[in-house]
Design a protein around this motif. Sequence first.
Motif, mmCIF file in Angstrom:
data_model
loop_
_atom_site.group_PDB
_atom_site.id
_atom_site.type_symbol
_atom_site.label_atom_id
_atom_site.label_comp_id
_atom_site.label_asym_id
_atom_site.label_seq_id
_atom_site.Cartn_x
_atom_site.Cartn_y
_atom_site.Cartn_z
ATOM 1 N N ARG A 1 -4.849 -3.265 -1.668
ATOM 2 C CA ARG A 1 -4.563 -1.882 -2.023
ATOM 3 C C ARG A 1 -5.027 -0.960 -0.889
ATOM 4 N N GLY A 2 -4.132 -0.063 -0.477
ATOM 5 C CA GLY A 2 -4.400 0.801 0.660
ATOM 6 C C GLY A 2 -3.737 0.315 1.934
ATOM 7 N N SER A 3 -3.203 -0.918 1.918
ATOM 8 C CA SER A 3 -2.472 -1.421 3.079
ATOM 9 C C SER A 3 -1.030 -0.916 3.026
ATOM 10 N N THR A 4 -0.256 -1.266 4.036
ATOM 11 C CA THR A 4 1.097 -0.744 4.195
ATOM 12 C C THR A 4 2.115 -1.668 3.546
ATOM 13 N N THR A 5 2.952 -1.141 2.659
ATOM 14 C CA THR A 5 3.999 -1.957 2.054
ATOM 15 C C THR A 5 4.898 -2.527 3.143
#
Length: 345
Positions: free
Chosen positions: A165-169
Motif C-alpha cells: 500500500r502506497g506503491s505505484t499501481t
Amino acid sequence: MADRWVHTWTAMPQSLPSPVDCGAVHQTVRVTVGGDTLRVRFSNAYGLSGLRISAATVAVPRHAGSREIVPGSARELRFGGHSSVEVPPGAPMVSDPVVMPLAPRSDLAITLRLGGPVSTYHPGSRTTSWLDSTPVDHWFVISGVEVVSAAPGLVLLGDSLTDGRGSTTNGNDRWPDLLAVRAPGIALLNQAAGGNQLLGDANGPNMLSRFDRDMLGVSGAFGVFVFAGVNDIGTGTPPGAVIAAYRQLVTRSHAAGLRILGATLTPFGGHEYDAAESSRTTVNAAIRGGLFDDYVDFDAAVRAPGSPSRLAPPYDTGDHLHLNPPGYATLANTFPLHWLDHGSA
C-alpha cells in the motif's frame, strides 16, 4: 542447489466479500527468478463449491497490467493432460508444466475462462487485471507461479507494508520488488496482505493459522522473513501476546528446517495507531534482543530524525503509517543481502 520446483511469485489467497462471476479474466504478475519451465498454482480456498477453469493460458504481456500480449507468446495450460479442470472447494490446483522461457523480474500474463462464481482473490494486487473489458486492481484465483530452478527462496510474511500500500499501481515498486532488483538470484515470495494480523482474523486469516499453507507450503524456500505486528498492537493486542506469536513462528519455522528472520516495526506517530507507541517500543526491543535468527532495523531506516515515533516526511504517504516508493526503496536498500547467501550455501 540442484534444480527443482521453486516458487517465483506468490499471492496470499483471501476471501471475496461476495462471490463474483468473472467469466474471462486476464491478469499479470511480476516474477522474481526465471526459468525455462513453469507451472501455475490456482486456489479455490474460500469456494463453497467447485470452481471450473474452462481454459487457461500463459503469455508475455506488453507490460504490467496490459490486456495485450506479445504475438506468438501464448502457451496453453493443461491439467493432467486436459484443457479444463474443476478445483474442489477449499483446494489448490497445480497446472501441468509448460515449456516457456521466463526471464528474471519479467511479467507473465495469465488468462482464464472461469465457469461459476469466484470466492478467492487477492485484493491488494497493485496491478490491473481485466474482467472481460473491465479493469480491476485485484488478482483472482491465482496463488503462485513456479519454475524449475536452482534459486533459493525467501517467503515474506507481512501486512500492507509488504503488500505494497502506497506503491505505484503497475509500477512494481513495493519493497520486495525493489529488493528483487538487488538480489536477482533469489526468489522473493510475497505472502503479505493489507490489514493482516499475527493473531486476529482481520483481512484474511491470522498469520499463525495460515503459516502452514502460505509459508511451509511454498516450494523451494530456505527461510521466512517476518515484518508484521503493527495491526495487532494498533488495535489493542498487548505486546506480550505479539512477542509470544513471534516465538510460535520461530518454533514452527525451526521445526520445518527453515531460518526465520525479522524486522522491527516502523513508526506510526500521527496515525490512529499512535496510542500504541509504547507497545511498538516493547516489541521492537524484543526483536532487537535476539527473538529471530537475525533482524533488520526497518524502524531506524525510515524514522524521522529527532522524532523516532514518526516516519521521516520524505517516506510518508500522508497517513503516517504507509510508505511511498522512496520509503519502500529505503527498506529494500536496508535489507542485508548476506542473509540471502544462506539460501545458496
